[in-house]
Each structure stands twice: as structure tokens, then as C-alpha cells.
Design an enzyme around this catalytic site. Sequence first.
Site, short mmCIF file in Angstrom:
data_model
loop_
_atom_site.label_atom_id
_atom_site.label_comp_id
_atom_site.label_asym_id
_atom_site.label_seq_id
_atom_site.Cartn_x
_atom_site.Cartn_y
_atom_site.Cartn_z
N LEU A 47 0.81 -1.21 0.00
CA LEU A 47 0.00 0.00 0.00
C LEU A 47 0.85 1.27 0.00
CD1 LEU A 47 -2.79 -1.00 2.55
CD2 LEU A 47 -2.72 -1.37 0.07
N GLN A 49 0.24 5.90 -0.69
CA GLN A 49 -0.73 6.97 -0.45
C GLN A 49 -1.89 6.95 -1.45
OE1 GLN A 49 -1.13 9.19 2.07
NE2 GLN A 49 0.48 7.99 3.08
N HIS A 51 -3.43 4.19 -2.53
CA HIS A 51 -4.40 3.28 -1.92
C HIS A 51 -5.09 3.94 -0.73
CE1 HIS A 51 -1.43 0.27 -3.63
NE2 HIS A 51 -2.57 -0.13 -4.18
N VAL A 190 -3.82 9.64 -7.55
CA VAL A 190 -2.99 10.41 -6.61
C VAL A 190 -1.59 10.51 -7.20
CG1 VAL A 190 -2.05 10.53 -4.27
CG2 VAL A 190 -4.37 9.65 -4.66
#
Length: 318
Positions: A47, A49, A51, A190
Site C-alpha cells: 500500500l 498513499q 491506496h 494520486v
Amino acid sequence: MIDPTLRGAYRPGQLTVHHDPAVLGSVAKALRGVGRTVALVPTMGALHQGHLQIVRQAKRTNQVVIVSIFVNPLQFGAGEDLDKYPRTLDADVELLRAEGVELVFAPNAEQMYPDGPRTTVHPGPLGAELEGASRPTHFAGMLTVVAKLLQIARPHQAFFGEKDYQQLTLIRQMVRDLNFDVRIVAVPTVRESDGLALSSRNRYLDAAQRETALALSAALSAGAHAGGLGAEGVLAAARAVLDATPGLDLDYLELRSSTLGPAPASGNARLLVAAKVGTTRLIDNIAVTLGAPIDGHPNLDSQPEPAGTDPALLPPAR
């Protein structure tokens, strides 16, 4: 009140990890039974940022959020990086705990496919295009595991990032065509401050390769800003950036409709790119508005709705 036999399987305000599909399914069913709405965020772990932003958007809808972590072997083809794919479950769980996630579903392949992958979901013609042209089994594997996750958790909403735009489009297609009772919510890509889209595979890039990889987002941005020049202008602007970047092995640069059909003459479209930097394959995409008035200002009538006004962000009644 949740069934006493499930005591400890769900603890409000605390994170619980489940590995057994039957147990996770029972917990989700019990939550729905007492009027809670359930959100699913499927991941393959490692994971970052990107996610976590999806998780945060799911949590903002005041639902019980289930995050699945499963490296799905069905969506890796021959010679791809299944064995190398990072598996960081303990670190992932701690990140999710910090976000206030209450349920993590982390099965293994034997639990998800106890009899092997006997039944799969065929993606149709779109599954053989773009990413599917070089990864012919990828989308069947992806849709199969997403279908299973939706069946196990039966969420009211499932959240996916726009970075894997073809994946998102095919999931929407599957949900519509096969009558899944779930709302698919898209979360914008993102990016790092310099524009690089967040990806679990970015960790494979050294400093020089990372600099080269910035050409993908730069090309997309150039293309998006050329929307008033039409499809040819968009592609020319993006390709000029890519052609000027050494060390970039371009797979495809394509302009499509927002549903990945042929690009329209005007209105909403999607510009998609895939390339290798060293041995790492990266993908990215951006929304493009084709057509503008003669004064050069964007045609606001054809702009997409802002993400914050998406009615899908409101929990549905059930």
C-alpha cells in the site's frame, strides 16, 4: 446486534484481519443485517498513499470499510512479476489501522481458488485492447477476483482508483452486464508533487529512471491542455513530450472516449499511455475535454462533474 457467534470477528473501532472467505462473508452479512452499509476497497497490498486516499474516500461515506489484500495469481501472465510482487502484509495492516479501517480481508490463493480457476469472467473485446494487447489473460483474471470479492463481501459500494482506468471501465462493464448489486465509485489518481502517478511499481525505479518516468504525466498534461485542438492535436502534443525523452520504451499512447470506445469529436475523452522504463512497466491516464470555442477557452458545457459532487459518494439505501 451482531450474531454472538461472530463475537470478536468484528470489533468497532479496532482492526480485525480475516483470511477465511466464509468468515468475512458472514461478518459482512451480519453488518448489513443490523443496518450498516459496507464499502469494499480491493488491493493487492504494498500500500501507498494512492491506496490510502481510496480508503479515506470510502471512510468519508460513513460505511464499514473492508480492505482486501490479495496478490491475485490469475492476473499475472507468463514472465510477469508475480513472484517479485511486493508482499508487505504486516506493514499494510499498520497503515490501515492508522486510517481507522476495521476489517481487512487477506486470503491466500488456496482459499480464493480451492478447486483452481475453473470458472472465470471473460472481459469481452475491450479486454484485448490497450493493456490487454500485451497482457492477454490479465483482465479475465482481474475480473474473476473482483467478482469473487464482490460476492464474498456483498458491499453496497466498491472503490477503485482511476489510475488503472481500463480496469475501472471493465469492472463497471461487468457490474452492469452481470447485474451485480453494487455501486462502483471512482477515485482520482494520486500523484507525487512532480506529477508522477503513485504506483507500487515505482519502487523498482532508480533515481534516473524515476526522472524518465515523469515524461508520462508530462505528456498527458500536454495532451490535456491541447484539447481545443481536437484529437490529432492532443496526440501530437503528448507524443512530442514522449519522443523527446530518451530511455522510454513506449507501448501505446491512445485517445479514447470516457468509456474507452472511439474518441468523440468533442466532449469528454481519456488519454492513456503505457511505457517501460528500464524493466518496469508503467501506465497512466488523464481526462481530456475535446473541443473549445474560438476564443480558446475550455468548453465548460462538456466538462466532467467534479469528483466531490458524485452522487455515488452518498451511501445507498438498502
